[in-house]
Scaffold this motif. Structure first.
Motif, PDB file in Angstrom:
ATOM      1  N   ASN A 119       0.916  -1.310   0.376  1.00 22.84           N
ATOM      2  CA  ASN A 119       0.021  -0.058   0.345  1.00 22.84           C
ATOM      3  C   ASN A 119       0.602   0.944  -0.082  1.00 22.84           C
ATOM      4  O   ASN A 119       0.353   2.219  -0.588  1.00 22.84           O
ATOM      5  CB  ASN A 119      -0.653  -0.238   1.009  1.00 22.84           C
ATOM      6  N   ASN A 149       1.053   3.812  -3.518  1.00 19.11           N
ATOM      7  CA  ASN A 149      -0.258   5.061  -2.964  1.00 19.11           C
ATOM      8  C   ASN A 149       1.178   6.708  -2.837  1.00 19.11           C
ATOM      9  O   ASN A 149       1.796   7.140  -2.341  1.00 19.11           O
ATOM     10  CB  ASN A 149      -0.748   5.156  -2.000  1.00 19.11           C
ATOM     11  N   SER A 182      -4.768  -2.237  -7.580  1.00 23.52           N
ATOM     12  CA  SER A 182      -4.705  -1.020  -8.408  1.00 23.52           C
ATOM     13  C   SER A 182      -4.719  -0.379  -9.587  1.00 23.52           C
ATOM     14  O   SER A 182      -4.355  -1.465 -10.319  1.00 23.52           O
ATOM     15  CB  SER A 182      -3.184  -1.292  -7.844  1.00 23.52           C
ATOM     16  N   ILE A 233      -4.513  -7.552  -3.929  1.00 24.43           N
ATOM     17  CA  ILE A 233      -3.732  -5.576  -3.666  1.00 24.43           C
ATOM     18  C   ILE A 233      -3.392  -5.046  -4.376  1.00 24.43           C
ATOM     19  O   ILE A 233      -4.160  -3.722  -5.391  1.00 24.43           O
ATOM     20  CB  ILE A 233      -3.060  -5.380  -2.191  1.00 24.43           C
TER      21      ILE A 233
END
Length: 198
Positions: free
Chosen positions: A24, A28, A58, A54
């Motif tokens: 993450n 980000n 994205s 994950i």
């Protein structure tokens, strides 16, 4: 994503407890033109399924490669280098978290004079309490002069000086702190020594 400038290589092994937080932080970023290459070192937990979920949710270009046996972190990093499509490489460990401007800070300070870029490392525990000492980079900061200052927080130093400080253990060092020119690495056949564990 057609314009991959940076490949972020993440070796992992049984990282189910840390991989979500790490990925993450990579996803980000305030930088867009990068890919994630995750090399799993034959995990026996659900690291790969967590990572795949994950990354698939994205907008980041990614590859997941699973070694058929535990061949070590150096093997996995070398495999990541071979799979990388970016012009520059950043290594992140599966228990690392990086700031949202990590990639942009490293990439934006590369130019015709500076073929590499380096950022400070701050060690924190799981509650983000600082483990690093505030003076750990004083030896590096002592090399800052009026002539080599680019901006308030950015200055240029000779790579030999940086390596010297690291080898003498006068500054903390992690592969995560640097961005590497892939062309220099591939043209000179520079790889991690797979017979060395650290």
């Amino acid at each position: 994503m057609n314009n991959i400038k940076v490949s972020v290589i993440i070796p992992c092994f049984n990282s189910s407890l840390t991989i979500e937080k790490s990925l993450n932080s990579v996803i980000n970023q305030d930088f867009n033109d990068f890919e994630v290459i995750l090399i799993d070192n034959h995990s026996t937990d659900n690291t790969v399924s967590i990572a795949d979920e994950i990354l698939s949710n994205s907008n980041i270009s990614y590859k997941i490669s699973v070694n058929n046996e535990n061949k070590g972190q150096s093997f996995s990093r070398n495999k990541g280098i071979n799979l990388a499509e970016g012009n520059y490489l950043i290594f992140v460990d599966s228990d690392d978290t990086i700031a949202s401007n990590h990639i942009s800070n490293l990439f934006n300070n590369i130019n015709s004079t500076n073929q590499a870029s380096f950022v400070k490392l701050i060690k924190v525990d799981e509650d983000f309490n600082y483990l690093s000492k505030s003076n750990e980079y004083n030896n590096l900061l002592s090399l800052k002069t009026e002539d080599n200052t680019i901006s308030n927080n950015v200055f240029s130093i000779d790579s030999k000086e940086l390596i010297k400080l690291e080898l003498l253990m006068r500054i903390p060092f992690s592969f995560t702190q640097l961005i590497y020119n892939k062309e220099i690495i591939t043209e000179n056949n520079i790889r991690f020594n797979e017979s060395v564990s650290y």
